[in-house]
Design a protein around this motif. Structure first.
Motif, short mmCIF file in Angstrom:
data_model
loop_
_atom_site.label_atom_id
_atom_site.label_comp_id
_atom_site.label_asym_id
_atom_site.label_seq_id
_atom_site.Cartn_x
_atom_site.Cartn_y
_atom_site.Cartn_z
N ILE A 187 0.86 -1.18 0.00
CA ILE A 187 0.00 0.00 0.00
C ILE A 187 0.90 1.23 0.00
O ILE A 187 1.81 1.34 0.83
N VAL A 189 1.31 4.97 0.75
CA VAL A 189 0.72 6.08 1.49
C VAL A 189 1.05 7.37 0.76
O VAL A 189 2.22 7.76 0.64
N VAL A 203 -2.41 5.93 9.43
CA VAL A 203 -1.33 5.04 9.00
C VAL A 203 -0.96 4.09 10.12
O VAL A 203 -0.73 2.89 9.89
N LEU A 213 1.94 -2.04 4.33
CA LEU A 213 2.33 -0.66 4.01
C LEU A 213 3.78 -0.62 3.56
O LEU A 213 4.66 -1.19 4.22
N ARG A 217 6.74 7.05 2.66
CA ARG A 217 5.50 7.81 2.51
C ARG A 217 5.73 8.92 1.48
O ARG A 217 6.80 9.52 1.44
#
Length: 259
Positions: A187, A189, A203, A213, A217
């Protein structure tokens, strides 16, 4: 050729921006990279070609029309690939007309044709990045069937959070029914603001749920608007900018998932 798709049924989560900038980071790393723009809006195509998009033919509408209509003089898949101004980076451009072909393609079970086309190009490229429409339609399913890996953008929004488990379930379903090798690589972010409590909390909650994740980021930055306006991906526009560095780092994260 490693094939990745950026997938989310929600619009406005940065699919095209993520696809193009990760492809640019790959090209800067010396990879031969193809972007496949399956979104009729053509944002990824314009991002890479700018005004030159208007004269970029043949488009994917021609490819899919050819899929529907047998011809002795069919163009090879390579004819639908266009160079960009950026070294190592090519694109198969979208066209609004592909939306008009969707019903015919679906009714005639042409869902595997993209996978076959990318297999034809495997000797020409090291990686393909597939940008998809904000819907689970024929083109998105074609991309998921054609891909080795899937990235799911998350833009620190409550609606996106509620949709994540459903999206992961969709990918699991495609894996079970059509593409056993499809992996959720992570994923992404996006639009992250580390000083704002809500994105940080969201998060953290996703991490606590055990969702995959990716560690880097992507920040919220107005620089990406300049990148869009100038039709120059961030790693080529300003490689030292914070967001460009983050895209390069995110690409390195993905290389780690494949190690």
């Amino acid at each position: 050729m490693l094939r990745r798709v950026v997938f989310n049924q929600k619009g406005g989560v940065g699919k095209s921006t993520i696809s193009v900038n990760l492809a640019a980071a790959a090209a800067q790393a010396g990879r031969r990279v193809l972007v496949v723009d399956l979104d009729p809006q053509g944002n990824a195509s314009r991002y890479l070609l700018g005004d030159a998009l208007e004269s970029a033919t043949p488009t994917l509408a021609g490819f899919f029309d050819q899929v529907l209509n047998f011809s002795l003089y069919a163009k090879p898949t390579s004819a639908f690939v266009h160079p960009t101004p950026f070294a190592g980076l090519s694109v198969m451009v979208s066209d609004p007309e592909i939306a008009e072909l969707e019903g015919k393609l679906e009714s005639r079970h042409k869902i595997y044709k993209l996978r076959e086309a990318l297999a034809e190009l495997a000797g020409d490229f090291d990686e393909a990045w597939i940008d998809t429409p904000p819907a689970l339609n024929f083109f998105t399913l074609s991309a998921l069937i054609a891909a080795d890996g899937c990235l799911i953008p998350f833009d620190c929004d409550a609606f996106s959070r509620h949709a994540l488990l459903s999206l992961i379930g969709r990918v699991d379903e495609i894996r079970a029914d059509h593409n056993a090798g499809l992996a959720i690589e992570g994923i992404v972010v996006n639009q992250f603001q580390p000083r704002a409590s809500l994105p940080v909390r969201m998060v953290e909650e996703l991490a606590e749920q055990g969702l995959p994740l990716l560690p880097t980021r992507l920040s919220s930055s107005v620089k990406v608007r300049e990148s869009h306006e100038r039709s120059v991906p961030l790693p080529f526009l300003d490689a030292r900018h914070k967001l460009a560095v983050e895209f390069t780092s995110l690409y390195a994260d993905l290389a780690g998932t494949r190690a």
